[in-house]
Scaffold this motif. Structure first.
Motif, mmCIF file in Angstrom:
data_model
loop_
_atom_site.group_PDB
_atom_site.id
_atom_site.type_symbol
_atom_site.label_atom_id
_atom_site.label_comp_id
_atom_site.label_asym_id
_atom_site.label_seq_id
_atom_site.Cartn_x
_atom_site.Cartn_y
_atom_site.Cartn_z
ATOM 1 N N ALA A 16 74.458 55.218 48.942
ATOM 2 C CA ALA A 16 75.748 54.755 48.774
ATOM 3 C C ALA A 16 76.919 55.977 48.170
ATOM 4 O O ALA A 16 78.077 55.463 48.568
ATOM 5 C CB ALA A 16 75.675 53.610 47.592
ATOM 6 N N VAL A 17 76.406 56.812 47.442
ATOM 7 C CA VAL A 17 77.292 57.927 46.960
ATOM 8 C C VAL A 17 77.763 58.698 48.198
ATOM 9 O O VAL A 17 78.871 59.066 48.152
ATOM 10 C CB VAL A 17 76.735 58.523 46.001
ATOM 11 C CG1 VAL A 17 77.205 60.078 45.769
ATOM 12 C CG2 VAL A 17 76.466 57.848 44.801
ATOM 13 N N VAL A 50 65.314 52.508 44.628
ATOM 14 C CA VAL A 50 66.854 52.351 44.064
ATOM 15 C C VAL A 50 67.681 53.391 43.898
ATOM 16 O O VAL A 50 68.642 53.393 44.534
ATOM 17 C CB VAL A 50 66.627 51.575 42.704
ATOM 18 C CG1 VAL A 50 67.958 51.327 42.262
ATOM 19 C CG2 VAL A 50 65.813 50.125 43.057
ATOM 20 N N LEU A 51 67.180 54.790 43.701
ATOM 21 C CA LEU A 51 67.853 55.782 43.489
ATOM 22 C C LEU A 51 68.062 56.300 44.879
ATOM 23 O O LEU A 51 69.252 56.937 45.070
ATOM 24 C CB LEU A 51 67.065 56.798 42.545
ATOM 25 C CG LEU A 51 66.936 56.747 41.327
ATOM 26 C CD1 LEU A 51 66.285 57.492 40.483
ATOM 27 C CD2 LEU A 51 68.357 56.379 40.612
ATOM 28 N N LEU A 52 67.465 56.083 45.916
ATOM 29 C CA LEU A 52 67.673 56.534 47.202
ATOM 30 C C LEU A 52 68.672 55.880 47.784
ATOM 31 O O LEU A 52 69.590 56.399 48.383
ATOM 32 C CB LEU A 52 66.460 56.742 48.045
ATOM 33 C CG LEU A 52 66.335 56.761 49.460
ATOM 34 C CD1 LEU A 52 66.921 58.520 49.670
ATOM 35 C CD2 LEU A 52 64.862 56.569 50.311
ATOM 36 N N VAL A 53 68.668 54.683 47.507
ATOM 37 C CA VAL A 53 69.683 53.494 48.073
ATOM 38 C C VAL A 53 71.040 53.978 47.378
ATOM 39 O O VAL A 53 72.055 54.228 48.057
ATOM 40 C CB VAL A 53 69.422 51.996 48.142
ATOM 41 C CG1 VAL A 53 70.475 51.443 48.264
ATOM 42 C CG2 VAL A 53 68.009 51.832 48.817
ATOM 43 N N ALA A 73 61.836 60.788 39.293
ATOM 44 C CA ALA A 73 61.256 59.356 39.279
ATOM 45 C C ALA A 73 60.073 59.068 39.978
ATOM 46 O O ALA A 73 59.264 58.316 39.445
ATOM 47 C CB ALA A 73 62.354 58.534 39.613
ATOM 48 N N ALA A 74 59.843 59.587 41.036
ATOM 49 C CA ALA A 74 58.697 59.179 42.184
ATOM 50 C C ALA A 74 57.484 60.069 41.478
ATOM 51 O O ALA A 74 56.293 59.552 41.695
ATOM 52 C CB ALA A 74 58.751 60.003 43.317
ATOM 53 N N GLY A 75 57.651 61.110 40.689
ATOM 54 C CA GLY A 75 56.490 61.556 39.935
ATOM 55 C C GLY A 75 55.668 62.748 40.827
ATOM 56 O O GLY A 75 54.730 63.351 40.486
ATOM 57 N N ALA A 76 56.051 62.510 42.311
ATOM 58 C CA ALA A 76 55.329 63.524 43.053
ATOM 59 C C ALA A 76 56.231 63.507 44.515
ATOM 60 O O ALA A 76 56.954 62.290 44.563
ATOM 61 C CB ALA A 76 54.040 62.983 43.489
ATOM 62 N N GLY A 77 55.790 64.337 45.220
ATOM 63 C CA GLY A 77 56.456 64.405 46.523
ATOM 64 C C GLY A 77 57.749 64.993 46.516
ATOM 65 O O GLY A 77 58.366 65.300 45.637
#
Length: 162
Positions: free
Chosen positions: A76-77, A69-72, A128-132
């Motif tokens: 949009a930003v 959701v944050l990536l999308v 938020a992903a916690g990794a990567g």
């Protein structure tokens, strides 16, 4: 953008952003297709970056909804920044009838603000992903969406030139 190569990747991103901003400040003709080549190339790099980012997260654990959701939202930003920047680009017809464009100081300021916004959003996505490195690796997609939006709107303004 593997963690062992973050320095080199950061330099590459800064070079790309610098070239985009430099190109924005040059007086140049508004072209039908030419203005979409750079966003298309960045888009291909962006898809590859996002694929890498997803894979880097999946190496550690399943990908949850929040980073997606944050990536999308970050894309949009990018589009919103592109819309706003398009209004700051000067568009005019020269005496020979060719439509020209040139970014302004406001265009540059908005590019810098846009990059800062992506850095913040990228860090949030990665947290938020916690990794990567999904947020970090999405920079080219972010640039593609922002630049593509801006260029499409500038082309629309160019068509409206008397």
């Amino acid at each position: 953008m593997h963690s062992t190569n973050n320095g080199g990747s950061l330099v590459l991103v800064l070079v790309v952003v610098g070239l985009v901003i430099r190109q924005q400040l040059r007086t140049r003709p508004v072209r039908r297709r030419g203005s979409l080549i750079a966003p298309a190339v960045l888009g291909v790099l962006g898809v590859a970056g996002i694929a890498f980012g997803v894979a880097s997260v999946l190496e550690q654990h399943p990908l949850t909804t929040l980073p997606v959701v944050l990536l999308v939202a970050s894309l949009a930003v990018a589009a919103v920044f592109g819309m706003v920047r398009a209004r700051t680009v000067r568009v005019w017809r020269d005496p020979q009838g060719e439509v020209l464009r040139k970014g302004t100081a406001a265009t540059t300021g908005l590019w810098l603000a846009s990059v800062a916004a992506h850095i913040g959003l990228g860090l949030w996505i990665d947290h938020a992903a916690g990794a990567g490195l999904l947020g970090t690796a999405s920079v080219y997609a972010y640039l593609a969406v922002g630049l593509g939006t801006q260029n499409l709107l500038v082309r629309g303004r160019a068509k409206a030139q008397p």
